[in-house]
Design a protein around this motif. Sequence first.
Motif, short mmCIF file in Angstrom:
data_model
loop_
_atom_site.label_atom_id
_atom_site.label_comp_id
_atom_site.label_asym_id
_atom_site.label_seq_id
_atom_site.Cartn_x
_atom_site.Cartn_y
_atom_site.Cartn_z
N GLN A 36 3.60 17.35 -3.69
CA GLN A 36 4.48 16.22 -3.98
C GLN A 36 4.44 15.13 -2.92
OE1 GLN A 36 7.97 18.52 -4.62
NE2 GLN A 36 7.43 19.02 -6.73
N GLY A 37 4.46 15.56 -1.67
CA GLY A 37 4.42 14.57 -0.60
C GLY A 37 3.13 13.77 -0.62
N TYR A 38 2.03 14.51 -0.82
CA TYR A 38 0.73 13.84 -0.86
C TYR A 38 0.68 12.86 -2.02
CZ TYR A 38 -4.25 13.06 -1.13
OH TYR A 38 -5.47 12.47 -1.16
N ALA A 39 1.21 13.29 -3.17
CA ALA A 39 1.18 12.43 -4.35
C ALA A 39 1.96 11.16 -4.08
CB ALA A 39 1.76 13.17 -5.55
N ALA A 40 3.13 11.31 -3.47
CA ALA A 40 3.95 10.13 -3.18
C ALA A 40 3.20 9.16 -2.27
CB ALA A 40 5.27 10.57 -2.55
N LYS A 41 2.55 9.74 -1.25
CA LYS A 41 1.82 8.90 -0.30
C LYS A 41 0.66 8.19 -1.01
CE LYS A 41 -0.70 9.57 4.04
NZ LYS A 41 -2.02 9.96 3.62
N THR A 42 -0.05 8.95 -1.85
CA THR A 42 -1.21 8.38 -2.50
C THR A 42 -0.84 7.29 -3.49
OG1 THR A 42 -2.00 10.64 -2.43
CG2 THR A 42 -3.41 9.04 -3.52
N VAL A 43 0.19 7.52 -4.28
CA VAL A 43 0.55 6.47 -5.23
C VAL A 43 1.06 5.25 -4.48
CG1 VAL A 43 1.02 7.89 -7.24
CG2 VAL A 43 2.85 7.46 -5.63
N PHE A 44 1.75 5.50 -3.39
CA PHE A 44 2.23 4.37 -2.61
C PHE A 44 1.06 3.51 -2.15
CE2 PHE A 44 3.36 2.50 1.52
CZ PHE A 44 4.46 1.74 1.14
N GLU A 45 0.01 4.20 -1.66
CA GLU A 45 -1.17 3.45 -1.22
C GLU A 45 -1.84 2.75 -2.40
OE1 GLU A 45 -3.32 6.47 0.83
OE2 GLU A 45 -1.99 6.33 2.58
N ALA A 46 -1.95 3.48 -3.51
CA ALA A 46 -2.64 2.90 -4.68
C ALA A 46 -1.92 1.66 -5.17
CB ALA A 46 -2.73 3.94 -5.79
N LEU A 47 -0.59 1.69 -5.08
CA LEU A 47 0.17 0.54 -5.59
C LEU A 47 -0.02 -0.69 -4.72
CD1 LEU A 47 3.54 2.14 -6.75
CD2 LEU A 47 1.77 1.12 -8.16
N GLN A 48 -0.53 -0.47 -3.52
CA GLN A 48 -0.71 -1.63 -2.64
C GLN A 48 -1.88 -2.52 -3.05
OE1 GLN A 48 -0.59 0.57 1.00
NE2 GLN A 48 1.37 -0.33 1.56
N ALA A 49 -2.73 -2.00 -3.92
CA ALA A 49 -3.84 -2.84 -4.40
C ALA A 49 -3.25 -4.05 -5.10
CB ALA A 49 -4.69 -2.04 -5.38
N PRO A 50 -3.87 -5.22 -4.87
CA PRO A 50 -3.29 -6.44 -5.44
C PRO A 50 -3.20 -6.36 -6.97
CG PRO A 50 -5.46 -6.86 -4.44
CD PRO A 50 -5.07 -5.48 -4.07
N ALA A 51 -4.22 -5.80 -7.62
CA ALA A 51 -4.14 -5.69 -9.08
C ALA A 51 -4.23 -4.22 -9.41
CB ALA A 51 -5.30 -6.44 -9.73
N CYS A 52 -3.19 -3.67 -9.92
CA CYS A 52 -3.36 -2.28 -10.33
C CYS A 52 -2.89 -2.10 -11.76
CB CYS A 52 -2.71 -1.30 -9.37
SG CYS A 52 -0.97 -1.45 -9.18
N HIS A 53 -3.50 -1.13 -12.39
CA HIS A 53 -3.28 -0.95 -13.82
C HIS A 53 -1.85 -0.52 -14.10
CE1 HIS A 53 -3.82 0.62 -17.89
NE2 HIS A 53 -4.83 -0.22 -17.94
N GLU A 54 -1.40 -0.91 -15.28
CA GLU A 54 -0.02 -0.60 -15.63
C GLU A 54 0.24 0.91 -15.63
OE1 GLU A 54 1.47 -3.11 -18.64
OE2 GLU A 54 3.20 -1.84 -19.02
N ASN A 55 -0.77 1.67 -16.06
CA ASN A 55 -0.60 3.12 -16.03
C ASN A 55 -0.37 3.62 -14.61
OD1 ASN A 55 -0.72 3.77 -18.70
ND2 ASN A 55 -2.95 3.92 -18.73
N MET A 56 -1.01 2.94 -13.64
CA MET A 56 -0.81 3.30 -12.25
C MET A 56 0.63 3.01 -11.84
SD MET A 56 -2.43 4.48 -9.62
CE MET A 56 -4.15 4.08 -9.36
N VAL A 57 1.14 1.88 -12.32
CA VAL A 57 2.53 1.54 -12.01
C VAL A 57 3.47 2.60 -12.59
CG1 VAL A 57 4.31 -0.22 -12.23
CG2 VAL A 57 1.92 -0.89 -11.98
N LYS A 58 3.14 3.05 -13.78
CA LYS A 58 4.00 4.07 -14.40
C LYS A 58 4.01 5.35 -13.56
CE LYS A 58 3.32 2.58 -19.17
NZ LYS A 58 2.50 2.80 -20.35
N VAL A 59 2.81 5.83 -13.25
CA VAL A 59 2.74 7.06 -12.46
C VAL A 59 3.43 6.84 -11.12
CG1 VAL A 59 1.22 8.69 -11.33
CG2 VAL A 59 0.61 7.79 -13.55
N GLY A 60 3.11 5.69 -10.49
CA GLY A 60 3.69 5.39 -9.20
C GLY A 60 5.20 5.33 -9.26
#
Lengths: 188, 966
Positions: free
Chosen positions: B495-519
């Motif tokens: 869980q901790g790793y997932a939170a960290k990873t999505v947090f990083e992924a969301l920092q991309a300037p353009a990220c897919h809506e599905n990513m926003v959902k998971v994040g």
Amino acid sequence: MIKAILVFNNHGKPRLSKFYQYFPEDLQQQIIRETFHLVSKRDDNVCNFLEGGTLIGGSDYKIIYRHYATLFFVFCVDSSESELGILDLIQVFVETLDKCFENVCELDLIFHVDKVHNILSELVMGGMVLETNMSEILTRIEEQSKLEKSEAGIIAAPARAVSAVKDMNLPQKIKDMKLPDLPNILKS
Amino acid sequence: MGGSTFCASKVSRDLTKKATMPAVKGDNMRGLLVFISDIRNCKSKEAEIKRINKELANIRSKFKGDKTLDGYHKKKYVCKLLFIFLLGHDIDFGYMEAVNLLSSNRYTEKQIGYLFISVMISANNDLIKLVIKSIKNDLASPNPVHVNLALQCTANIGSKEMAEGLGNEIPKLLVTGMEKSLRETIDSVKQSAALTLLRLLRTSPEYIQIGEWSSRVIHLLNDQHLGVVTSAASLIEALVKKNPEEYKGCVSLAVSRLSRANLQDYTYYFVPAPWLSVKLLRLLQNYPPPEDPAVRTRLTECLETILNKAQEPPKSKKIQHGNAKNAVLNEAINLIIHMDSDPNLLVRACNQLGQFLQHRETNLRYLALESMCLLATSEFSHEAVKKHQETVVNSLKTERDVSVRQRAVDLLYAMCDKTNAEEIVGEMLEYLETADYSIREEMVLKVAILAEKYAVDYTWYVDVILNLIRISGDYVSEEVWYRVIQIVINRDDVQGYAAKTVFEALQAPACHENMVKVGGYILGEFGNLIAGDPRSSPLVQFQLLHSKYHLCGPATRGLILSTYIKFVNLFPEIKSTIQDVLKSDNNLRNSDVELQQRSVEYLQLSTVASTDVLATVLEEMPPFPERESSILAKLKKKKPTVTEQAENKEPKQPMPQAQMSNNVNTHNTPPPLSVPAASNPPSAAASDDLLGLNSPGPSQAAPSAGSFLLDVFDTVGSSPPTNGVDSNGLTPGAEESFKKFICKNNGVLFENDLLQIGVKSEYRQNLGRLGIFYGNKTSFQFSGFSIDTHCSQITCTPKPVGTTIESGAQVQQVINIECITEFSDAPLLIISFMCNGNSHRLNLKLPVMFSKFSEPAEMDSATFFARWKGLSQPNQECQKVFKAKFPIDTEQNKTKMLGFGISILEGIDPNPDNYVSAGVIHIKGSQVGCLVRLEPNKNAQMYRLTIRASKPPVPNILADLLEHQF
């Protein structure tokens, strides 16, 4: 089993359509169009098999086709048929057409719908491969045309004369279907 | 067909030339030629239609006219009609004329009549009876040409009516010859008859009786005529599929015919009888390796010869030679894979396929990839296949043809195991960046499944899925991102790793809506795990998520709003910031009702609720129950037959299932997120359900909150009605029909358009016997019919049934039952089958309940009250008060109670309206006595039911069953 046999030209104009499973007429036309879209955009030397379109049954069915000069010969089959076997069957079909029409071309298919259907029915029956031996097929076609001629009797005489004249005219004929030495086949 | 399209073609010159001299090939059909040329010259679609209508009017008047047309003219008009039909126009007349042609004695006329009928007529046409009559006449004709025409037409239409009318005629043609003088032609009739029979057998097997002829049909494999043998092989293969035992004799005949297939046969481009060989090799794939050692040796020799021939230099440079040779070789390899017994042959086959993988012929590469998929599932050759991994990866990257690349994806999926999973998933991910759009969705599913199946380290799994979303977010279906959330919630080590990873992924300037959902979802649940790091402090997390908010669709925004309210709980320090956002007009007055409502309610919740309430309402999601991956279900749905086949052949590698069990908590968490949402539009997107919005409101927060996701998954997508299941995983209606059996033993358990299931049952003490009757209501055969039962507290021994049910047929299955201990969950009956190309699955409840093992007990008033008083502990009694569902009728109620397996004891209760009963329930090695009292209140239309029994859960089980019966 073979679900459908379709022949259309490079522009998608159907030249022969034979469905071995009932589809309403408008769906038949849609299937022809869909199949044309599937095969027409493929390069000549890619593989001859692909998954069927959604209308004809999707990925349970395979489209096996060959492209000769201006025409696509497409067989839509289920998994009980051997892919290469059907590919060879298409070749036998075209070679037989070529023998029967003496250098077959697209026009022969247009003007002799009945004969093309008769030849096909010697190869494929009810969606199943009937005969694959070309000499056997040709013998049967020969017998049938003898019957036809004997029945046509005197009416056929002028036609025979005409075909004699036609054969004298050989050089003028433009052959778009040279068989069996097909350009696209020699390439590979 | 405008003229312009033709001019563009190379043939057009040719066409014009020919058209100007129609006599050249026109023979005697000048009118037809003129018509076709006219059509060609039409400049527009309208002109074409006009010309066609003119012609149709002409033909119609000719047909209607009083002058009888001669055969030539009829033939000409019929040809014109055929041409018009080919162009896609409806033909609504001419049928009668065509039928009349059938009875002509002239071959030409008969032939054109049959042609018209075969191309145009549909199975349910009114004229079909007339056609069948003509066919019958022709089948009896001494002229084999006429017989063949009739057979061809029968095979081409192959309708049920034909099978009914002609089913008896055709087998005769197949096994009895006509006069000796027609020896030559008999062959062609036999050949056609075999295939016609096959066709009718496929459409309506119930009308075809071959029984007595089966051995003669098998011996057609010995026929001199190659064509007859080829057709017979096709027919026999179909018969074998129905009844392998009866046709077993064909194995040795097929093997010996195969070994004789050499140059004495007809050769096609130097390959002897390729089609026959292919057919025979296919036929043999229906049986296990031959038991007779002589036959087996002979078959092995044949296969070795075929493999050897592949190594010889080609006898011809013509492509047809190689094609035919490889058709045989490929089928031989498939047979070797099917027999799966001779390691030597398997390895040779694998090597041969390895050569094909690099062959210059695209077709061969395609077939090699396809066959290797099968090899990969055999334990002998799985390792051998893995050696080709690099080549397969290479073809994925370099093949020009998408259908070949698709096969490569399939093979990679099949060859993947623990050792190479990371590598293969990596390659597939890399390829996905440039993959064809047509195969992306399937690839995404496959990658997701492999990652889940072989994940040793779940951080890797999370990385893979987030990469999937990053690379092709558009093709990531909801199942995929639901699944990653399920897994993260169930595994606390990731869980901790997932939170960290999505947090990083969301920092991309353009990220897919599905990513926003998971994040959004993961941060809402586990954002606190990374909040300690100043770079991802609560405020930073919130601002990051909020920066995406305005770019998302309403469903995602709804999800993010829920994340915000979770943040309010997790991070009280940013509560006011979040309240400001919720308060903004953009949210509070949003035109989207759903968003507006969420904003209002969340705002209210954050202001009104105390910290404790907030913490309870917004507690972390409880783990999801372990279940089959919904992604897998989706993949199966996409490719019903393919995956099922693969699964059948892959018993050693069960399909992936999330390994959740190790982390499933046992404590029952209260409803996790009972968000106050008073109304919920029925069209609410699936992702809304993920937030638990389907719960009616906080006061009645559903105890099944944990199954929200399950519900969503089970109804997602447009599954066919019979495959749909309700929230308990049951086919709709299963629960109701189960209840019908509580007080009776026989009846119809299930019925839909396809299938009827009836049940008869009898019980003695703790044993029971169920007869289940499956009736096929369709006009198709059910294949792959299989039944599975699931039960825990009772032993359930179903007798096997066949895998096929013919159209209109009924099959009986006997299930023996033994009751081991008390139970409340009925055994499940899972039925799956294929019908007309669709796969169906039914999840039903087997009508076996604990009360079935009860026998009525008689006793007098004193004994009854003594026992009643003896059972006075609280857990020995269950009482229910419920509303009457049926009119209160004494006689009916007595029948029901007797049906339930308990007695009716008269004169015990002082109130004569009340019912008092006793029963003894048998379980293995012991008995449980139970006493029942049912008190009706006619004025209030209510009942009070009291049950006492010696063993604790029994009263409750019985009361649950009985309360819906009155």
